[in-house]
Write a protein that holds these residues in place. Structure first.
Motif, mmCIF file in Angstrom:
data_model
loop_
_atom_site.group_PDB
_atom_site.id
_atom_site.type_symbol
_atom_site.label_atom_id
_atom_site.label_comp_id
_atom_site.label_asym_id
_atom_site.label_seq_id
_atom_site.Cartn_x
_atom_site.Cartn_y
_atom_site.Cartn_z
ATOM 1 N N LEU A 67 0.806 -1.222 0.000
ATOM 2 C CA LEU A 67 0.000 0.000 0.000
ATOM 3 C C LEU A 67 0.838 1.271 0.000
ATOM 4 C CD1 LEU A 67 -2.733 -1.061 2.586
ATOM 5 C CD2 LEU A 67 -2.810 -1.249 0.086
ATOM 6 N N THR A 68 0.339 2.256 -0.746
ATOM 7 C CA THR A 68 0.961 3.579 -0.751
ATOM 8 C C THR A 68 0.546 4.317 0.523
ATOM 9 O OG1 THR A 68 -0.912 4.661 -1.828
ATOM 10 C CG2 THR A 68 0.777 3.680 -3.286
ATOM 11 N N PRO A 69 1.257 5.385 0.891
ATOM 12 C CA PRO A 69 0.822 6.173 2.062
ATOM 13 C C PRO A 69 -0.612 6.684 1.924
ATOM 14 C CG PRO A 69 3.070 6.754 1.471
ATOM 15 C CD PRO A 69 2.556 5.841 0.376
ATOM 16 N N THR A 70 -1.008 7.061 0.725
ATOM 17 C CA THR A 70 -2.383 7.532 0.506
ATOM 18 C C THR A 70 -3.386 6.417 0.761
ATOM 19 O OG1 THR A 70 -1.602 9.146 -1.111
ATOM 20 C CG2 THR A 70 -3.953 8.595 -1.159
ATOM 21 N N GLU A 71 -3.095 5.216 0.239
ATOM 22 C CA GLU A 71 -3.999 4.079 0.466
ATOM 23 C C GLU A 71 -4.085 3.749 1.956
ATOM 24 O OE1 GLU A 71 -3.732 1.385 -3.547
ATOM 25 O OE2 GLU A 71 -1.971 1.433 -2.243
ATOM 26 N N LYS A 72 -2.971 3.809 2.660
ATOM 27 C CA LYS A 72 -2.984 3.547 4.103
ATOM 28 C C LYS A 72 -3.888 4.546 4.813
ATOM 29 C CE LYS A 72 1.502 1.320 4.372
ATOM 30 N NZ LYS A 72 2.879 1.396 4.879
ATOM 31 N N PHE A 73 -3.834 5.808 4.406
ATOM 32 C CA PHE A 73 -4.691 6.829 4.995
ATOM 33 C C PHE A 73 -6.159 6.523 4.713
ATOM 34 C CE2 PHE A 73 -7.077 10.793 4.581
ATOM 35 C CZ PHE A 73 -6.934 11.301 5.865
ATOM 36 N N ILE A 74 -6.456 6.168 3.473
ATOM 37 C CA ILE A 74 -7.846 5.879 3.067
ATOM 38 C C ILE A 74 -8.411 4.701 3.851
ATOM 39 C CG2 ILE A 74 -9.278 5.062 1.137
ATOM 40 C CD1 ILE A 74 -7.421 6.724 -0.708
ATOM 41 N N THR A 75 -7.558 3.730 4.191
ATOM 42 C CA THR A 75 -8.047 2.534 4.898
ATOM 43 C C THR A 75 -8.376 2.805 6.363
ATOM 44 O OG1 THR A 75 -5.810 1.748 5.414
ATOM 45 C CG2 THR A 75 -6.805 0.956 3.367
ATOM 46 N N GLY A 76 -8.324 4.057 6.763
ATOM 47 C CA GLY A 76 -8.684 4.413 8.132
ATOM 48 C C GLY A 76 -10.161 4.213 8.435
ATOM 49 N N SER A 77 -10.983 4.082 7.423
ATOM 50 C CA SER A 77 -12.412 3.816 7.623
ATOM 51 C C SER A 77 -12.771 2.489 6.961
ATOM 52 C CB SER A 77 -13.258 4.945 7.008
ATOM 53 O OG SER A 77 -13.215 4.861 5.593
ATOM 54 N N GLU A 78 -13.881 1.928 7.360
ATOM 55 C CA GLU A 78 -14.333 0.661 6.783
ATOM 56 C C GLU A 78 -14.628 0.808 5.291
ATOM 57 O OE1 GLU A 78 -14.188 -3.131 7.252
ATOM 58 O OE2 GLU A 78 -13.947 -1.823 8.983
ATOM 59 N N ASP A 79 -15.278 1.920 4.918
ATOM 60 C CA ASP A 79 -15.535 2.167 3.494
ATOM 61 C C ASP A 79 -14.229 2.308 2.724
ATOM 62 O OD1 ASP A 79 -18.276 2.049 3.791
ATOM 63 O OD2 ASP A 79 -18.547 4.230 3.861
ATOM 64 N N GLY A 80 -13.248 2.942 3.335
ATOM 65 C CA GLY A 80 -11.948 3.117 2.709
ATOM 66 C C GLY A 80 -11.254 1.783 2.483
ATOM 67 N N LYS A 81 -11.331 0.884 3.489
ATOM 68 C CA LYS A 81 -10.748 -0.456 3.342
ATOM 69 C C LYS A 81 -11.381 -1.189 2.169
ATOM 70 C CE LYS A 81 -9.698 -1.156 8.195
ATOM 71 N NZ LYS A 81 -10.099 -1.802 9.428
ATOM 72 N N ASP A 82 -12.714 -1.116 2.091
ATOM 73 C CA ASP A 82 -13.428 -1.785 1.001
ATOM 74 C C ASP A 82 -13.032 -1.204 -0.354
ATOM 75 O OD1 ASP A 82 -14.725 -3.365 2.864
ATOM 76 O OD2 ASP A 82 -16.582 -2.198 2.833
ATOM 77 N N MET A 83 -12.889 0.112 -0.411
ATOM 78 C CA MET A 83 -12.540 0.773 -1.661
ATOM 79 C C MET A 83 -11.127 0.375 -2.120
ATOM 80 S SD MET A 83 -12.634 4.836 -2.574
ATOM 81 C CE MET A 83 -11.216 5.268 -1.593
#
Length: 119
Positions: free
Chosen positions: A44-60
């Motif tokens: 994962l990129t730093p941006t993806e790691k940030f996005i995965t902070g929420s459940e919707d982000g993990k799914d995305m």
């Protein structure tokens, strides 16, 4: 590690770096019968790691990572992969465990890729 595994891993790393802006930090690949099974760590990129902070982000991130890789390989395998392996790539199965930043790819070829090979 054999030269073949090293070259195969480099192809995977290069394609993912070009596609996502970051390749895996470490790849472990084994060849079994007509399959190459690659476990990829640190994807994962730093941006993806940030996005995965929420459940919707993990799914995305999960959906984007798995679907995009499958679409890329469906169009054509990385340049030189089939020549390196000596077989045609027929399927790719791919998944990522976002929470642990571990992905697995199972490359299925049209014939046994372990015959006549020395490790």
């Amino acid at each position: 590690m054999s030269k073949l595994v090293h070259e195969f891993n480099d192809m995977i790393r290069k394609l993912r770096k070009e596609s996502f802006g970051k390749g895996p930090e470490r790849i472990h690949t084994v060849f079994i019968e007509n399959m190459a099974i690659a476990t990829l760590y640190g994807n994962l990129t730093p941006t993806e790691k940030f996005i995965t902070g929420s459940e919707d982000g993990k799914d995305m991130v999960h959906a984007a990572r798995t679907k995009m890789i499958q679409e890329i390989y469906a169009k054509s395998p990385p340049e030189g992969m089939e020549e390196l392996i000596g077989a045609k790539l027929v399927h790719l199965f791919n998944d990522i465990k976002v929470e642990e930043d571990i992905a697995i790819s199972v490359f299925v070829f049209d014939r046994d890729i372990t015959e006549n090979r020395k490790e």
